[in-house]
Design a protein around this motif. Structure first.
Motif, PDB file in Angstrom:
ATOM      1  N   ALA A  46      -2.172  -4.058  -5.788  1.00 11.93           N
ATOM      2  CA  ALA A  46      -1.092  -3.484  -4.993  1.00 11.93           C
ATOM      3  C   ALA A  46      -0.412  -4.582  -4.182  1.00 11.93           C
ATOM      4  CB  ALA A  46      -1.634  -2.400  -4.066  1.00 11.93           C
ATOM      5  N   ALA A  93       4.646  -2.148  -3.206  1.00  6.56           N
ATOM      6  CA  ALA A  93       3.990  -0.856  -2.999  1.00  6.56           C
ATOM      7  C   ALA A  93       4.003  -0.475  -1.530  1.00  6.56           C
ATOM      8  CB  ALA A  93       2.554  -0.919  -3.518  1.00  6.56           C
ATOM      9  N   LEU A 146      -0.742   5.910  -4.148  1.00  5.53           N
ATOM     10  CA  LEU A 146      -1.671   4.886  -4.641  1.00  5.53           C
ATOM     11  C   LEU A 146      -3.108   5.351  -4.477  1.00  5.53           C
ATOM     12  CD1 LEU A 146      -2.515   2.109  -5.639  1.00  5.53           C
ATOM     13  CD2 LEU A 146      -2.136   1.236  -3.312  1.00  5.53           C
ATOM     14  N   LEU A 169       1.349  -3.299  -9.092  1.00  9.07           N
ATOM     15  CA  LEU A 169       2.342  -2.473  -8.410  1.00  9.07           C
ATOM     16  C   LEU A 169       3.070  -3.281  -7.349  1.00  9.07           C
ATOM     17  CD1 LEU A 169       0.172   0.744  -7.908  1.00  9.07           C
ATOM     18  CD2 LEU A 169       1.913   0.348  -9.667  1.00  9.07           C
ATOM     19  N   VAL A 194       4.805  -2.921 -12.518  1.00  4.85           N
ATOM     20  CA  VAL A 194       5.871  -2.089 -11.973  1.00  4.85           C
ATOM     21  C   VAL A 194       6.511  -2.858 -10.832  1.00  4.85           C
ATOM     22  CG1 VAL A 194       6.456   0.144 -10.973  1.00  4.85           C
ATOM     23  CG2 VAL A 194       4.530  -0.045 -12.576  1.00  4.85           C
ATOM     24  N   VAL A 245       8.008   1.533  -6.744  1.00  2.00           N
ATOM     25  CA  VAL A 245       6.597   1.827  -7.002  1.00  2.00           C
ATOM     26  C   VAL A 245       6.261   3.280  -6.716  1.00  2.00           C
ATOM     27  CG1 VAL A 245       4.239   1.340  -6.258  1.00  2.00           C
ATOM     28  CG2 VAL A 245       5.809  -0.548  -6.692  1.00  2.00           C
ATOM     29  N   LEU A 278       4.713   6.034  -9.358  1.00  2.00           N
ATOM     30  CA  LEU A 278       3.437   6.726  -9.166  1.00  2.00           C
ATOM     31  C   LEU A 278       3.623   8.234  -9.126  1.00  2.00           C
ATOM     32  CD1 LEU A 278       1.712   4.387  -6.543  1.00  2.00           C
ATOM     33  CD2 LEU A 278       1.241   4.559  -8.995  1.00  2.00           C
TER      34      LEU A 278
END
Length: 543
Positions: free
Chosen positions: A220, A224, A233, A284, A307, A327, A331
């Protein structure tokens, strides 16, 4: 009074959502500062040096984004004058660009007739001021008439607020700022930046890869965190039973003490191996750059799904299934089947953190580890911290527990001087802020002690005095066995702070926790000086 171009700028900024601007006057910007004087709808925060002003705008935007990641993007305007004033902001704007911080830089310019010439003899004149900023900021805009002002400012605001966030730059000539405004008063100027949405087919492919993975791991990054992907997340990690490693820029997006949190030891080889061993690594909001790849030592053995809102970062360092998207939007669109908790991921995290602990235990680092723990324990929940490029910050990148206390650093571009001005920008947003600097970096921002007093900003500055550029001392000694240019003369920082009327105290490693806690409880600015020579942990690779 006759409305002028400067009034149109102020009206547009207020309509777009600004309530605070950071500004330092100059000859060509007088029309804009007169307009700011006339209004009570925008608070003006000054500084003593333009680079610090831009760092303060950066800190203000970061603090507001951390406080409300799902709210409107907190674009922060910063106003400087032509030429030298504008150019002094470049290093800070480089940090805002590298760290994806939404700052709107506004500079005056020489009169319209002189633009692009470079030979008219105006004070502060450059042949092409815009060219100096073009490769530093996300977008540049030059205004040549009052009627262009609202649209140019809206375009720049939208640029700054569109993921990936970053600084935008607007230049307004002196005569445009002073010209009578024929436009009616503006109250309804809006910007609606749209976050990049993931392509459904790519989301489905990512879901397929993750569903089939036996050993998925999540990395992450800062993207993110800025996207406000905290809840999404955590939900994905618990569904996949996947360990989560946070990059230095992503600290705080995943709970530090969660059973799946592998924390942020990005410069530890055990963490690098955990990432490399994943059969599917979900990245992410990170470009897998130098720090996140452990200085390019990361060598993945499985598939990467990356991503990233910054299109240019997709697959820029490693092959991946690249998905251009915000992000959180990704998700929210991702659907994967839940895995049965069998303890493997949790065990992998425990083993990793145990190995990190053992490695640190094998080195003489008790003072450094306790300092990070003491600073963290001294701060009330929710205190935002702003770290300069100093050894304590290098420790904090890896070791700082960010739960409830957002951490901001200058590791995007790595320039010195960020700590104090970044924190005063946060304090201007009403956020309790603590700055941490070394004595070398502190010298860049000492003048801003006057700013904290002038605006009565609630900032505590922890200044760690080791007599020089400590991290460069280590680097040079490690590489060549000696140092050059790292040892510094410096003032009596306590006496200097007190000369500004700021409460200050000299601390020690045994007392810093209590001293810092007391300073934080003191309303307004305060300074704690800690004389200490710190060491970095040794970078250790597996045999």
């Amino acid at each position: 009074m006759t409305r002028i171009g400067g009034d149109v700028v102020v009206e547009t900024l207020r309509a777009l959502g600004a309530d605070t601007v950071f500004g330092l006057p100059g000859q060509h910007a007088l029309g804009l500062f007169e307009a700011l004087r006339r209004t009570d709808s925008l608070r003006v925060i000054s500084s003593r040096v333009e680079n610090n002003l831009a760092f303060a705008a950066d800190g203000h935007a970061r603090a507001r984004l951390a406080a409300d990641p799902h709210g409107p993007v907190p674009v922060t305007p910063m106003i400087v004058s032509t030429g030298p004033g504008a150019l002094l902001t470049l290093a800070a704007l480089q940090e805002s660009r590298a760290a994806s911080v939404p700052v709107l830089g506004i500079s005056s310019q020489i009169p319209v007739a002189g633009l692009g010439g470079g030979r008219h003899g105006y004070l502060h004149e450059l042949p092409d001021q815009q060219a100096s900023f073009r490769d530093v900021v996300k977008s540049t805009h030059v205004v040549r008439s009052v009627s262009q002002l609202p649209s140019a400012l809206r375009e720049a605001w939208t640029s700054a607020a569109t993921a990936p966030y970053g600084p935008a730059w607007v230049e307004i000539p002196q005569d445009v700022l002073l010209a009578p405004a024929q436009l009616p008063p503006l109250t309804d100027v809006s910007a609606a930046p749209a976050p990049p949405q993931p392509l459904p087919e790519l989301v489905a492919e990512a879901a397929k890869l993750l569903a089939g993975a036996e050993n998925p791991v999540i990395l992450a990054g800062g993207g993110a965190l800025r996207a406000g992907a905290h809840d999404a997340l955590r939900g994905l990690a618990e569904t996949l039973r996947a360990p989560v490693v946070s990059t230095f820029g992503g600290k705080g997006v995943f709970p530090w003490e969660h059973e799946l949190s592998a924390q942020s030891w990005m410069e530890d080889w055990h963490t690098t191996q955990l990432l490399a061993d994943a059969d599917v690594l979900l990245v992410l909001g990170s470009g897998l750059g130098e720090l996140s790849s452990n200085y390019r030592e990361f060598a993945p053995r499985g598939r990467i799904v990356q991503v990233e809102a910054d299109l240019g970062k997709l697959e820029s360092n490693y092959p991946a299934l690249g998905i251009h998207a915000d992000v959180r939007r990704f998700l929210e669109a991702l659907r994967v089947p839940a895995r049965t908790a069998d303890g493997r991921a949790e065990n992998a995290v425990r083993q990793l953190l145990s190995r990190v602990e053992s490695r640190l235990d094998s080195q003489d680092l008790a003072a450094e580890r306790k300092l990070i723990e003491d600073v963290r324990a001294a701060l009330p929940t929710g205190t935002q911290t702003f770290w300069d490029m100093t050894i304590a910050a290098y420790w904090a990148w890896s070791a700082w527990n960010p739960d409830g206390a957002p951490m901001h650093t200058a590791q995007g571009a790595g320039g010195l001087g960020y700590g104090l001005p970044g924190a005063l920008g946060a304090a201007a947003a009403g956020v309790r802020a603590v700055a941490v600097s070394g004595d070398g970096g502190a010298m860049y921002g000492l003048a801003e002690l006057a700013t904290t007093v002038q605006h009565d900003l609630d900032v505590t500055w922890l200044l760690i005095d080791d007599g020089g550029y400590g991290i460069l001392r280590e680097y040079l000694t490690g590489a060549f066995g000696r140092t050059t240019g790292t040892e510094l003369a410096r003032p009596d920082f306590v006496a200097l702070a007190e000369s500004f009327g700021i409460p200050a105290r000299r601390s020690s490693l045994p007392t810093v926790r209590a001293d810092l806690a007391e300073a934080v409880r003191t309303p307004g600015p305060s300074v704690v000086v800690l004389p200490a020579v710190l060491k970095m942990f040794a970078a250790t690779h597996l045999a």
